[in-house]
Design a protein around this motif. Structure first.
Motif, PDB file in Angstrom:
ATOM      1  N   GLY A  84       0.827  -1.202   0.000  1.00  0.00           N
ATOM      2  CA  GLY A  84       0.000   0.000   0.000  1.00  0.00           C
ATOM      3  C   GLY A  84       0.865   1.258   0.000  1.00  0.00           C
ATOM      4  O   GLY A  84       2.031   1.243   0.420  1.00  0.00           O
ATOM      5  N   LEU A  85       0.278   2.391  -0.446  1.00  0.00           N
ATOM      6  CA  LEU A  85       1.029   3.639  -0.567  1.00  0.00           C
ATOM      7  C   LEU A  85       1.525   4.153   0.785  1.00  0.00           C
ATOM      8  O   LEU A  85       2.627   4.693   0.886  1.00  0.00           O
ATOM      9  CB  LEU A  85       0.151   4.713  -1.230  1.00  0.00           C
ATOM     10  N   SER A 105      16.603  13.189  -3.930  1.00  0.00           N
ATOM     11  CA  SER A 105      16.096  14.217  -4.843  1.00  0.00           C
ATOM     12  C   SER A 105      14.955  14.987  -4.195  1.00  0.00           C
ATOM     13  O   SER A 105      13.919  14.404  -3.852  1.00  0.00           O
ATOM     14  CB  SER A 105      15.592  13.566  -6.134  1.00  0.00           C
ATOM     15  N   PRO A 106      15.083  16.319  -4.029  1.00  0.00           N
ATOM     16  CA  PRO A 106      13.987  17.101  -3.434  1.00  0.00           C
ATOM     17  C   PRO A 106      12.687  16.997  -4.229  1.00  0.00           C
ATOM     18  O   PRO A 106      11.605  16.959  -3.651  1.00  0.00           O
ATOM     19  CB  PRO A 106      14.533  18.538  -3.446  1.00  0.00           C
ATOM     20  N   PHE A 107      12.805  16.969  -5.553  1.00  0.00           N
ATOM     21  CA  PHE A 107      11.613  16.904  -6.397  1.00  0.00           C
ATOM     22  C   PHE A 107      10.889  15.575  -6.207  1.00  0.00           C
ATOM     23  O   PHE A 107       9.668  15.535  -6.029  1.00  0.00           O
ATOM     24  CB  PHE A 107      12.013  17.087  -7.863  1.00  0.00           C
ATOM     25  N   LEU A 108      11.637  14.490  -6.220  1.00  0.00           N
ATOM     26  CA  LEU A 108      11.026  13.178  -6.017  1.00  0.00           C
ATOM     27  C   LEU A 108      10.470  13.056  -4.604  1.00  0.00           C
ATOM     28  O   LEU A 108       9.388  12.487  -4.404  1.00  0.00           O
ATOM     29  CB  LEU A 108      12.061  12.080  -6.272  1.00  0.00           C
ATOM     30  N   ARG A 109      11.183  13.583  -3.642  1.00  0.00           N
ATOM     31  CA  ARG A 109      10.707  13.530  -2.256  1.00  0.00           C
ATOM     32  C   ARG A 109       9.381  14.268  -2.108  1.00  0.00           C
ATOM     33  O   ARG A 109       8.473  13.807  -1.405  1.00  0.00           O
ATOM     34  CB  ARG A 109      11.766  14.134  -1.323  1.00  0.00           C
ATOM     35  N   LYS A 110       9.255  15.412  -2.782  1.00  0.00           N
ATOM     36  CA  LYS A 110       7.995  16.163  -2.725  1.00  0.00           C
ATOM     37  C   LYS A 110       6.870  15.360  -3.351  1.00  0.00           C
ATOM     38  O   LYS A 110       5.751  15.298  -2.814  1.00  0.00           O
ATOM     39  CB  LYS A 110       8.159  17.503  -3.441  1.00  0.00           C
ATOM     40  N   GLY A 111       7.137  14.725  -4.491  1.00  0.00           N
ATOM     41  CA  GLY A 111       6.111  13.930  -5.149  1.00  0.00           C
ATOM     42  C   GLY A 111       5.656  12.761  -4.297  1.00  0.00           C
ATOM     43  O   GLY A 111       4.453  12.474  -4.197  1.00  0.00           O
ATOM     44  N   LEU A 112       6.606  12.065  -3.663  1.00  0.00           N
ATOM     45  CA  LEU A 112       6.242  10.924  -2.827  1.00  0.00           C
ATOM     46  C   LEU A 112       5.514  11.364  -1.562  1.00  0.00           C
ATOM     47  O   LEU A 112       4.648  10.648  -1.057  1.00  0.00           O
ATOM     48  CB  LEU A 112       7.505  10.134  -2.469  1.00  0.00           C
ATOM     49  N   ASN A 120       0.449  11.149   1.331  1.00  0.00           N
ATOM     50  CA  ASN A 120      -0.591  11.930   2.001  1.00  0.00           C
ATOM     51  C   ASN A 120      -1.944  11.791   1.309  1.00  0.00           C
ATOM     52  O   ASN A 120      -2.875  12.541   1.597  1.00  0.00           O
ATOM     53  CB  ASN A 120      -0.186  13.407   2.065  1.00  0.00           C
ATOM     54  N   ASP A 121      -2.021  10.825   0.389  1.00  0.00           N
ATOM     55  CA  ASP A 121      -3.277  10.418  -0.238  1.00  0.00           C
ATOM     56  C   ASP A 121      -3.906  11.519  -1.095  1.00  0.00           C
ATOM     57  O   ASP A 121      -5.127  11.650  -1.165  1.00  0.00           O
ATOM     58  CB  ASP A 121      -4.281   9.969   0.835  1.00  0.00           C
ATOM     59  N   HIS A 122      -3.069  12.309  -1.754  1.00  0.00           N
ATOM     60  CA  HIS A 122      -3.604  13.278  -2.712  1.00  0.00           C
ATOM     61  C   HIS A 122      -3.951  12.566  -4.008  1.00  0.00           C
ATOM     62  O   HIS A 122      -3.376  11.528  -4.347  1.00  0.00           O
ATOM     63  CB  HIS A 122      -2.576  14.388  -2.981  1.00  0.00           C
ATOM     64  N   GLU A 170      -4.274  11.793  -8.068  1.00  0.00           N
ATOM     65  CA  GLU A 170      -3.267  11.804  -9.135  1.00  0.00           C
ATOM     66  C   GLU A 170      -3.233  13.159  -9.840  1.00  0.00           C
ATOM     67  O   GLU A 170      -2.165  13.663 -10.190  1.00  0.00           O
ATOM     68  CB  GLU A 170      -3.571  10.691 -10.133  1.00  0.00           C
ATOM     69  N   ALA A 171      -4.410  13.769 -10.027  1.00  0.00           N
ATOM     70  CA  ALA A 171      -4.471  15.077 -10.687  1.00  0.00           C
ATOM     71  C   ALA A 171      -3.780  16.146  -9.853  1.00  0.00           C
ATOM     72  O   ALA A 171      -3.059  16.999 -10.383  1.00  0.00           O
ATOM     73  CB  ALA A 171      -5.933  15.461 -10.940  1.00  0.00           C
ATOM     74  N   THR A 172      -3.993  16.095  -8.528  1.00  0.00           N
ATOM     75  CA  THR A 172      -3.347  17.068  -7.648  1.00  0.00           C
ATOM     76  C   THR A 172      -1.839  16.902  -7.666  1.00  0.00           C
ATOM     77  O   THR A 172      -1.089  17.889  -7.717  1.00  0.00           O
ATOM     78  CB  THR A 172      -3.870  16.907  -6.209  1.00  0.00           C
ATOM     79  N   ILE A 173      -1.383  15.665  -7.604  1.00  0.00           N
ATOM     80  CA  ILE A 173       0.064  15.397  -7.645  1.00  0.00           C
ATOM     81  C   ILE A 173       0.654  15.913  -8.958  1.00  0.00           C
ATOM     82  O   ILE A 173       1.695  16.586  -8.970  1.00  0.00           O
ATOM     83  CB  ILE A 173       0.333  13.891  -7.495  1.00  0.00           C
ATOM     84  N   CYS A 174      -0.023  15.628 -10.064  1.00  0.00           N
ATOM     85  CA  CYS A 174       0.460  16.059 -11.373  1.00  0.00           C
ATOM     86  C   CYS A 174       0.520  17.581 -11.459  1.00  0.00           C
ATOM     87  O   CYS A 174       1.524  18.152 -11.895  1.00  0.00           O
ATOM     88  CB  CYS A 174      -0.439  15.502 -12.472  1.00  0.00           C
ATOM     89  N   ASP A 175      -0.538  18.257 -11.041  1.00  0.00           N
ATOM     90  CA  ASP A 175      -0.586  19.719 -11.116  1.00  0.00           C
ATOM     91  C   ASP A 175       0.483  20.350 -10.230  1.00  0.00           C
ATOM     92  O   ASP A 175       1.154  21.312 -10.632  1.00  0.00           O
ATOM     93  CB  ASP A 175      -1.966  20.227 -10.697  1.00  0.00           C
TER      94      ASP A 175
END
Length: 263
Positions: A98-99, A111-118, A123-125, A127-132
């Motif tokens: 599970g996530l 990677s700060p960018f990858l860490r932010k995405g994960l 935090n169960d956002h 997919e659209a929110t993560i992408c935006d």
């Protein structure tokens, strides 16, 4: 290694050597080249013109970009392959556990960018929110890095102009030496040293540095796009094999005939 370290390698040393050999072959006297007033107008004038052209925040960002090692791991094939393995392992792990099971490992991501995405992912956002959110972060980073490169490109435009201004000042000074032909010739030669400083500063230092920053920005943009796709694939629950194939496809160069058709 900083970007200054990169540029001070073969290109800068080789360019300086070529310039020195050309000056020696032309029998230009060295004392005609070393003019402190010419250095002042070229370096000082270029610096002041750049400061007048950009806000302080942009100038500070350019200085940081020149001296920092890197803000993301370099987007070369080895680093990207390591990211593929890392993301594939995460995809398999989250399909089993599970996530939310990723939460203890997020802070260990380099990677700060990858860490932010994960972080958004656990935090169960949606997919659209993560992408935006990540797309907005990517575009902001790209704009900032483009501005950092533009500062040096603008400086590379000012430097030759300041060299011409320095040459004009030197020629105005040489007018007072008409009664002494020997000093007049030396004064005219010295006047053009400012032009040499300006053109050399622009083409051997400032514009190559701007190109380095643009290339770094391009690589980081590609890497963050690559990581964004990986995070979205994990969010969608894709199989690790599919994720691996998708990311590896992004690394595959386009065939020559395809590139020709797009030109």
């Amino acid at each position: 290694m900083t970007i200054f370290g990169n540029i001070s390698g073969f290109g800068l040393i080789g360019g300086t050597l070529v310039l020195g050999v050309a000056i020696a072959m032309a029998n230009v006297p060295l004392h005609a080249l070393f003019r402190p007033e010419a250095l002042l107008i070229v370096i000082g004038g270029t610096l002041m013109a750049v400061c007048a052209s950009f806000p302080a925040k942009t100038l500070q960002g350019t200085v940081r970009a020149l001296f920092q090692k890197k803000d993301e791991p370099a987007a070369d094939d080895r680093d990207l392959q390591a990211h593929i393995e890392e993301l594939s392992a995460m995809a398999g792990f989250t399909r089993r556990e599970g996530l939310m099971a990723l939460a203890p490992y997020v802070e260990q991501i380099s990677s700060p960018f990858l860490r932010k995405g994960l972080t958004l992912l656990v935090n169960d956002h949606s997919e659209a929110t993560i992408c935006d959110t990540l797309q907005a972060e990517l575009e902001r980073n790209t704009r900032e890095k483009a501005e950092e490169a533009r500062v040096l490109e603008v400086a590379g435009g000012f430097a030759p102009t300041m060299g011409i201004i320095g040459a004009l000042i030197g020629l105005m000074s040489a007018v007072n030496l008409f009664e002494d032909p020997a000093k007049l010739g030396e004064g005219v030669a010295g006047a053009f040293s400012a032009t040499l400083y300006g053109v050399a500063l622009a083409n051997m230092i400032l514009l190559p540095l701007a190109n380095k920053l643009r290339e770094r920005a391009r690589r980081v943009h590609f890497q963050q796009t690559f990581l964004l796709q990986g995070v979205l694939s994990i969010s969608a629950g894709e199989h690790p094999v599919l994720l691996n194939e998708k990311l590896n496809a992004m690394l595959t160069p386009a065939p020559a005939n395809v590139l020709q058709h797009t030109n």
